[in-house]
Design an enzyme around this catalytic site. Sequence first.
Site, PDB file in Angstrom:
ATOM      1  N   GLY A  46       0.838  -1.192   0.000  1.00 19.97           N
ATOM      2  CA  GLY A  46       0.000   0.000   0.000  1.00 19.97           C
ATOM      3  C   GLY A  46       0.871   1.240   0.000  1.00 19.97           C
ATOM      4  CD  GLN A  51       3.067   5.842   3.200  1.00 21.35           C
ATOM      5  OE1 GLN A  51       2.153   5.311   2.570  1.00 21.35           O
ATOM      6  NE2 GLN A  51       4.014   5.150   3.800  1.00 21.35           N
ATOM      7  CB  CYS A  91       4.974   2.030   7.969  1.00 17.74           C
ATOM      8  SG  CYS A  91       4.511   3.601   7.208  1.00 17.74           S
ATOM      9  CG  LEU A  92       6.420   1.070   1.957  1.00 18.98           C
ATOM     10  CD1 LEU A  92       5.873   1.334   0.563  1.00 18.98           C
ATOM     11  CD2 LEU A  92       7.492  -0.014   1.921  1.00 18.98           C
ATOM     12  CG  HIS A 133      -0.845   1.160   7.466  1.00 18.02           C
ATOM     13  ND1 HIS A 133       0.060   0.717   8.408  1.00 18.02           N
ATOM     14  CD2 HIS A 133      -0.130   1.959   6.631  1.00 18.02           C
ATOM     15  CE1 HIS A 133       1.247   1.229   8.165  1.00 18.02           C
ATOM     16  NE2 HIS A 133       1.158   1.993   7.076  1.00 18.02           N
ATOM     17  CD  GLU A 134      -1.289   2.395   2.877  1.00 19.25           C
ATOM     18  OE1 GLU A 134      -0.846   3.562   2.858  1.00 19.25           O
ATOM     19  OE2 GLU A 134      -0.562   1.411   3.102  1.00 19.25           O
ATOM     20  CG  HIS A 137       0.044   6.727   5.861  1.00 16.40           C
ATOM     21  ND1 HIS A 137       1.102   7.181   6.618  1.00 16.40           N
ATOM     22  CD2 HIS A 137       0.331   5.426   5.571  1.00 16.40           C
ATOM     23  CE1 HIS A 137       1.998   6.205   6.782  1.00 16.40           C
ATOM     24  NE2 HIS A 137       1.549   5.127   6.161  1.00 16.40           N
TER      25      HIS A 137
HETATM   26  O1  K1U Z   1       1.713   2.416   4.028  1.00 18.33           O
HETATM   27  C1  K1U Z   1       2.753   1.809   3.861  1.00 18.33           C
HETATM   28  O2  K1U Z   1       3.781   2.262   4.310  1.00 18.33           O
HETATM   29  C2  K1U Z   1       2.761   0.491   3.148  1.00 18.33           C
HETATM   30  C3  K1U Z   1       2.757  -0.687   4.090  1.00 18.33           C
HETATM   31  C4  K1U Z   1       1.329  -1.223   4.191  1.00 18.33           C
HETATM   32  C5  K1U Z   1       1.054  -2.198   5.281  1.00 18.33           C
HETATM   33  C6  K1U Z   1       1.725  -3.387   5.398  1.00 18.33           C
HETATM   34  C7  K1U Z   1       1.424  -4.294   6.393  1.00 18.33           C
HETATM   35  C8  K1U Z   1       0.440  -4.008   7.276  1.00 18.33           C
HETATM   36  C9  K1U Z   1      -0.201  -2.816   7.175  1.00 18.33           C
HETATM   37  C10 K1U Z   1       0.095  -1.920   6.166  1.00 18.33           C
HETATM   38  C11 K1U Z   1       3.674  -1.752   3.533  1.00 18.33           C
HETATM   39  O3  K1U Z   1       3.490  -2.220   2.467  1.00 18.33           O
HETATM   40  S1  K1U Z   1       5.002  -2.245   4.507  1.00 18.33           S
HETATM   41  C12 K1U Z   1       5.793  -3.538   3.532  1.00 18.33           C
HETATM   42  C13 K1U Z   1       5.065  -4.836   3.607  1.00 18.33           C
HETATM   43  O4  K1U Z   1       4.331  -5.067   4.539  1.00 18.33           O
HETATM   44  C14 K1U Z   1       5.234  -5.851   2.553  1.00 18.33           C
HETATM   45  C15 K1U Z   1       6.203  -5.752   1.596  1.00 18.33           C
HETATM   46  C16 K1U Z   1       6.320  -6.733   0.622  1.00 18.33           C
HETATM   47  C17 K1U Z   1       5.501  -7.803   0.601  1.00 18.33           C
HETATM   48  C18 K1U Z   1       4.515  -7.928   1.576  1.00 18.33           C
HETATM   49  C19 K1U Z   1       4.394  -6.953   2.547  1.00 18.33           C
HETATM   50 ZN    ZN Z   2       2.534   3.302   6.170  1.00 13.56          ZN
END
Ligand code: K1U
Ligand code: ZN
Length: 169
Positions: A46, A51, A91-92, A133-134, A137
């Site tokens: 996401g 972000q 979270c990225l 989560h998004e 943000h």
């Molecule tokens: O909002 C963001 O920063 C993105 C975030 C979303 C998220 C992930 C997990 C739980 C809640 C919200 C991410 O994508 S973090 C990276 C991640 O979880 C992931 C990366 C590659 C493959 C699978 C998951």
């Molecule tokens: Zn995030």
Amino acid sequence: MALLPILHYPDPRLHQSATSVTEFTAELKQLAEDMTETMYAAPGVGLAAPQVNVHQRLIVVDVSEDKNGLMVLVNPQIIAREGEQEYEEGCLSVPGVYSKISRAARVKVKAQDLEGAPFEVEADGLLAVCLQHEIDHLDGKVFVDYLSQLKQNRIRTKLLKQAREEARA
Ligand code: K1U
Ligand code: ZN
């Protein structure tokens, strides 16, 4: 298409509330495409516009295994929530930090597409977590805001140190 730089916690711009999208322009479509490319490259499941330092209510989400479940939501709003689930979130904008967060197990979200047409999504599991989560943000909230002050301080210190080391390298 372009990869967009992602803001990192504790950047105060991540705590800014995003404004509603009122014009469904070619620029909005380009932003959604760039955000999608940025999310897949990260990789993530996401990404919300704040972000990438665009404070408008736009998110992209894809929790599928093979990148064929892309959803683009403009002005998303949670209109119903049920139950509770815990998920180890990342979270990225908070690289290298993962923590269990409790959220609704099922949500119904109303949103608009890139043409402005309204639609609804019902979600559970990871998709429900990711949508919540998004949308957080968009309201200037980062998942670490749910943690204790002690944990928030530790994460802030760790990421500031990481940023200083990266700047020196
Ligand atoms: O909002 C963001 O920063 C993105 C975030 C979303 C998220 C992930 C997990 C739980 C809640 C919200 C991410 O994508 S973090 C990276 C991640 O979880 C992931 C990366 C590659 C493959 C699978 C998951
Ligand atoms: Zn995030």
